[in-house]
Design an enzyme around this catalytic site. Structure first.
Site, mmCIF file in Angstrom:
data_model
loop_
_atom_site.group_PDB
_atom_site.id
_atom_site.type_symbol
_atom_site.label_atom_id
_atom_site.label_comp_id
_atom_site.label_asym_id
_atom_site.label_seq_id
_atom_site.Cartn_x
_atom_site.Cartn_y
_atom_site.Cartn_z
ATOM 1 N N THR A 99 0.860 -1.187 0.000
ATOM 2 C CA THR A 99 0.000 0.000 0.000
ATOM 3 C C THR A 99 0.894 1.234 0.000
ATOM 4 O O THR A 99 1.596 1.495 0.974
ATOM 5 C CB THR A 99 -0.910 0.015 1.236
ATOM 6 O OG1 THR A 99 -1.709 -1.177 1.252
ATOM 7 C CG2 THR A 99 -1.823 1.235 1.223
ATOM 8 N N LYS A 175 -6.956 1.465 -3.024
ATOM 9 C CA LYS A 175 -6.577 0.839 -1.759
ATOM 10 C C LYS A 175 -6.608 1.860 -0.628
ATOM 11 O O LYS A 175 -7.020 1.553 0.496
ATOM 12 C CB LYS A 175 -5.187 0.227 -1.877
ATOM 13 C CG LYS A 175 -4.683 -0.455 -0.593
ATOM 14 C CD LYS A 175 -5.550 -1.635 -0.198
ATOM 15 C CE LYS A 175 -5.147 -2.229 1.167
ATOM 16 N NZ LYS A 175 -3.781 -2.729 1.218
ATOM 17 N N LYS A 243 0.028 4.243 8.979
ATOM 18 C CA LYS A 243 0.717 4.737 7.781
ATOM 19 C C LYS A 243 -0.252 4.895 6.617
ATOM 20 O O LYS A 243 -0.215 5.892 5.882
ATOM 21 C CB LYS A 243 1.855 3.763 7.425
ATOM 22 C CG LYS A 243 2.635 4.090 6.165
ATOM 23 C CD LYS A 243 2.106 3.342 4.917
ATOM 24 C CE LYS A 243 2.230 1.841 5.057
ATOM 25 N NZ LYS A 243 1.757 1.145 3.805
#
Length: 294
Positions: A99, A175, A243
């Site tokens: 990601t 995503k 994150k």
């Protein structure tokens, strides 16, 4: 699927589960990780260990990169001993399963595509258990010919593959949209459970009622089971979703949005990180978030 030589760079929770899935179907698998113990556990099942990313790509047809962030992707590709130096062979396929920011996916794809390498922006979702049994989901962006060529492999790894577009970065954006909602839902679930505990409600009963009612969400149901059982084994590190929320907020800012719910969720994750939970499973958030006192 024809027998392909498949390399995996990064065999942590997700990459290791993918490697096991491929070994189950007798694929020829080579692995590389900065942690020797992660490599050794897969070698015991028949995987071959590569001494460097460059050595790995020289021995395989397809490389899956499953590291934490774009900085690590740059390191395994472009630093000394990296997979792209001196050059990946033309016709090689690289799948970016991490990601990362859409801009990073585009940048990496452009740099490798110039060498004749097929690059698929292919972030994954579902956790290690679904990676292990081949039922995880994948968001996929890339040229049609490369996607079609790799479809048999993707079908073995994924329960569903969502074609997002042809341009690298589009799947990464999807995503981040998904993980923004995942983070918000988990933070909201933690707040709801905190309220219920203060009101004297049984946590197990809360999860049962919520799961059968209008408040149900996948993140709370999935994480709630192991939180309730006291299972602290890290499957999805809290620092990773933190994150991802940060990346989603950056994407929102690029689009002129402030994403207020995402900001609140990110703050909750930051508070948990500050207590030393970076290496914990993100289900730990369910036991950490408390309602502010009025």
């Amino acid at each position: 699927m024809d027998r392909q030589r498949i390399g995996i760079i990064g065999v942590g929770n997700m990459g290791g589960a993918i490697a096991q899935r491929l070994l189950d179907i007798n694929a020829e698998v080579r692995v590389r990780d900065i942690r020797p113990e992660a490599e050794r556990s897969l070698a015991q099942r028949g995987a071959r260990i590569a001494a460097s990313p460059a050595e790995l790509v020289a021995q395989v047809d397809v490389t899956l990169i499953v590291v934490v962030n774009a900085r690590q992707i740059d390191a395994v590709l472009f630093e000394e001993g990296g997979a792209a130096e001196p050059a990946l062979p033309a016709g090689h396929a690289v799948l970016l399963l991490s990601t990362i920011a859409p801009a990073d996916a585009r940048r990496i794809a452009e740099r490798l595509s110039a060498r004749g390498v097929a690059v698929l922006d292919a972030p994954i979702s579902g956790g290690p258990a679904r990676a292990r049994d081949g039922s995880m989901s994948m968001m996929l962006a890339g040229e049609e010919a490369a996607c079609a060529r790799l479809q048999p492999l993707l079908d073995l790894l994924c329960g569903r593959v969502f074609r997002i577009g042809a341009a690298a970065g589009q799947a990464s954006a999807m995503k981040l949209v998904n993980n923004l909602l995942a983070g918000v839902n988990l933070a909201a679930g933690a707040e709801a459970l905190s309220l219920g505990r203060r009101a004297g409600l049984d946590p197990a009963l809360m999860l049962e009622v919520i799961g059968a009612s209008s408040g149900a969400c996948w993140m709370l149901a999935d994480r709630g089971v192991r939180w309730l059982a006291g299972d602290k084994t890290p499957r999805a590190h809290l620092s990773i979703l933190a994150k991802d929320l940060e990346l989603a907020l950056a994407l929102a800012a690029e689009q002129g949005s402030v994403a207020p719910f995402g900001q609140v969720a990110h703050r909750r994750f930051a508070e948990a990180l500050a207590t030393g939970l970076a290496g914990a499973d993100d289900s730990a958030l369910l036991g950490e978030t408390e309602l502010p006192s009025g």
